[in-house]
Design an enzyme around this catalytic site. Sequence first.
Site, PDB file in Angstrom:
ATOM      1  N   CYS A 114     -49.221   4.686  12.537  1.00  0.00           N
ATOM      2  CA  CYS A 114     -49.659   4.782  13.943  1.00  0.00           C
ATOM      3  C   CYS A 114     -49.497   3.458  14.691  1.00  0.00           C
ATOM      4  CB  CYS A 114     -51.106   5.221  14.004  1.00  0.00           C
ATOM      5  SG  CYS A 114     -51.399   6.759  13.146  1.00  0.00           S
ATOM      6  N   HIS A 242     -54.676   3.193  20.665  1.00  0.00           N
ATOM      7  CA  HIS A 242     -54.111   4.321  19.923  1.00  0.00           C
ATOM      8  C   HIS A 242     -55.081   5.502  20.022  1.00  0.00           C
ATOM      9  CE1 HIS A 242     -52.640   6.944  16.930  1.00  0.00           C
ATOM     10  NE2 HIS A 242     -53.471   6.572  15.970  1.00  0.00           N
ATOM     11  N   ASN A 272     -53.586  13.403  18.052  1.00  0.00           N
ATOM     12  CA  ASN A 272     -53.108  12.129  17.509  1.00  0.00           C
ATOM     13  C   ASN A 272     -51.602  12.242  17.254  1.00  0.00           C
ATOM     14  OD1 ASN A 272     -52.439   9.929  15.935  1.00  0.00           O
ATOM     15  ND2 ASN A 272     -54.244  10.062  14.610  1.00  0.00           N
TER      16      ASN A 272
HETATM   17  O1  UT7 Z   1     -54.174   7.653  13.485  1.00  0.00           O
HETATM   18  C1  UT7 Z   1     -54.436   7.083  12.253  1.00  0.00           C
HETATM   19  C2  UT7 Z   1     -55.820   6.656  12.116  1.00  0.00           C
HETATM   20  N1  UT7 Z   1     -56.686   7.805  11.983  1.00  0.00           N
HETATM   21  C3  UT7 Z   1     -57.931   7.731  12.401  1.00  0.00           C
HETATM   22  O2  UT7 Z   1     -58.336   6.753  12.954  1.00  0.00           O
HETATM   23  C4  UT7 Z   1     -58.820   8.902  12.116  1.00  0.00           C
HETATM   24  C5  UT7 Z   1     -60.204   8.407  11.839  1.00  0.00           C
HETATM   25  N2  UT7 Z   1     -61.126   9.451  11.398  1.00  0.00           N
HETATM   26  C6  UT7 Z   1     -61.621  10.396  12.233  1.00  0.00           C
HETATM   27  O3  UT7 Z   1     -61.236  10.496  13.380  1.00  0.00           O
HETATM   28  C7  UT7 Z   1     -62.738  11.262  11.695  1.00  0.00           C
HETATM   29  O4  UT7 Z   1     -63.153  10.760  10.458  1.00  0.00           O
HETATM   30  C8  UT7 Z   1     -62.360  12.759  11.540  1.00  0.00           C
HETATM   31  C9  UT7 Z   1     -62.250  13.398  12.913  1.00  0.00           C
HETATM   32  C10 UT7 Z   1     -61.060  12.897  10.794  1.00  0.00           C
HETATM   33  C11 UT7 Z   1     -63.451  13.495  10.790  1.00  0.00           C
HETATM   34  O5  UT7 Z   1     -64.701  13.345  11.453  1.00  0.00           O
HETATM   35  P1  UT7 Z   1     -65.999  12.912  10.650  1.00  0.00           P
HETATM   36  O6  UT7 Z   1     -67.099  12.866  11.613  1.00  0.00           O
HETATM   37  O7  UT7 Z   1     -65.682  11.662   9.897  1.00  0.00           O
HETATM   38  O8  UT7 Z   1     -66.216  14.147   9.708  1.00  0.00           O
HETATM   39  P2  UT7 Z   1     -66.314  14.222   8.119  1.00  0.00           P
HETATM   40  O9  UT7 Z   1     -64.955  14.169   7.532  1.00  0.00           O
HETATM   41  O10 UT7 Z   1     -67.336  13.224   7.638  1.00  0.00           O
HETATM   42  O11 UT7 Z   1     -66.915  15.656   7.941  1.00  0.00           O
HETATM   43  C12 UT7 Z   1     -68.229  15.998   8.412  1.00  0.00           C
HETATM   44  C13 UT7 Z   1     -68.452  17.479   8.198  1.00  0.00           C
HETATM   45  C14 UT7 Z   1     -68.104  17.927   6.792  1.00  0.00           C
HETATM   46  O12 UT7 Z   1     -69.018  18.979   6.452  1.00  0.00           O
HETATM   47  P3  UT7 Z   1     -70.290  18.717   5.509  1.00  0.00           P
HETATM   48  O13 UT7 Z   1     -69.729  18.173   4.222  1.00  0.00           O
HETATM   49  O14 UT7 Z   1     -71.120  17.725   6.241  1.00  0.00           O
HETATM   50  O15 UT7 Z   1     -70.898  20.061   5.390  1.00  0.00           O
HETATM   51  C15 UT7 Z   1     -66.741  18.511   6.908  1.00  0.00           C
HETATM   52  O16 UT7 Z   1     -66.454  19.473   5.937  1.00  0.00           O
HETATM   53  O17 UT7 Z   1     -67.594  18.229   9.047  1.00  0.00           O
HETATM   54  C16 UT7 Z   1     -66.811  19.131   8.272  1.00  0.00           C
HETATM   55  N3  UT7 Z   1     -65.515  19.266   8.901  1.00  0.00           N
HETATM   56  C17 UT7 Z   1     -65.223  20.218   9.799  1.00  0.00           C
HETATM   57  N4  UT7 Z   1     -65.967  21.193  10.328  1.00  0.00           N
HETATM   58  C18 UT7 Z   1     -65.379  21.993  11.242  1.00  0.00           C
HETATM   59  C19 UT7 Z   1     -64.391  18.489   8.697  1.00  0.00           C
HETATM   60  N5  UT7 Z   1     -63.389  18.948   9.455  1.00  0.00           N
HETATM   61  C20 UT7 Z   1     -63.881  20.007  10.145  1.00  0.00           C
HETATM   62  C21 UT7 Z   1     -63.324  20.887  11.086  1.00  0.00           C
HETATM   63  N6  UT7 Z   1     -64.112  21.856  11.607  1.00  0.00           N
HETATM   64  N7  UT7 Z   1     -62.050  20.780  11.504  1.00  0.00           N
END
Ligand code: UT7
Length: 316
Positions: A114, A242, A272
């Site tokens: 990225c 970004h 993204n």
């Molecule tokens: O471009 C390159 C650089 N990339 C980035 O900078 C991305 C950085 N990361 C992020 O933007 C975030 O970490 C994400 C958007 C990818 C994920 O968000 P998060 O708040 O970190 O969520 P998480 O992965 O900690 O998941 C929290 C909960 C989980 O459920 P439980 O275990 O708490 O029950 C996931 O299973 O949200 C759940 N979850 C979803 N629920 C509904 C993860 N993805 C989804 C989804 N829909 N699409």
Amino acid sequence: MNGIKIRGTGRDVPGRIVTNRDLEKIVDTSDQWITSRTGIQARRHCGEGEHISSITAAAARRALEDACVTPDQIGACIVATATPETLVPSTACSLQRDLGLLQDIPCFDLNAACTGFLFALHTMECLLNASPRKFGLVVGAENLSRVINWEDRGTCILFGDGAGAAVVECREGWPSISAVLGCHGNSELLRLPGPGAEEPCVLSMEGTKVFKFAVEAVPWCVDQVLNRTGRTVEDVDFFVFHQANARIIDLAVRKYHIPAEKYYKNIQEYGNTSAASIPLVLSELRQQGKIGPGSRVLAVGFGGGLTWGGCLIEFA
Ligand code: UT7
């Protein structure tokens, strides 16, 4: 070293719009979750007959037109991408053919995930300093929809396709873009296996860990660029971050008290788009008249690798 400035920008995105509601039918997710956790409402995915080479060429043509520069004036061409249609020839070589760029110039792809567009701008500044030709073409382009793991709801909702291009000019006496670039040598947190790997070519990411890295990398880059250039936050006309997650941008905006008219988000529309994200924003801002000749833009990128980068770039 002589510096570069951006003379013109262009962009192109595929026609197929994929909304959060569309994704609700494919994976266990919701519009509410995606919007509140990422800021994304839709993304563009290449459809039948749409390829990275076609959107790259369209974006580059528009940038040349905007800059009033002809293909034979271009002294080097770099395409930042991690998702080329073919590894050989490079996307830049295909672009050279499509645009009719000169043959005795370097045209190559660069992969810094990225952060690729900022790595490419810095590389272009170095190349043009060593070239008798003074214009360069820098493109950030991705076809991430091809490498999505549709079984992973944590990543499949994030990514989109697109291309953004900039024609830059190098002139004696212009300030360098003062790029700060780096990487952690991390091969686990964000991964896209290539043809040499014994793994399927799908993208995986440990989102929460990458998020933590990003919220530290962004202010580090902003501070380093301001330090190097002797500028303050007030001297910057526009901040371009970004577009990985709206919450990462909001944290930076709050930290530096950046007023609403000095930063921009298009993540809601495109998701993204990795290396394409910064030039897509630059092109939209320029078209909307929010940045133009004389504008000073602080751009910051971060991503797989883990890579980071920042620079202060002016518009000619
Ligand atoms: O471009 C390159 C650089 N990339 C980035 O900078 C991305 C950085 N990361 C992020 O933007 C975030 O970490 C994400 C958007 C990818 C994920 O968000 P998060 O708040 O970190 O969520 P998480 O992965 O900690 O998941 C929290 C909960 C989980 O459920 P439980 O275990 O708490 O029950 C996931 O299973 O949200 C759940 N979850 C979803 N629920 C509904 C993860 N993805 C989804 C989804 N829909 N699409």
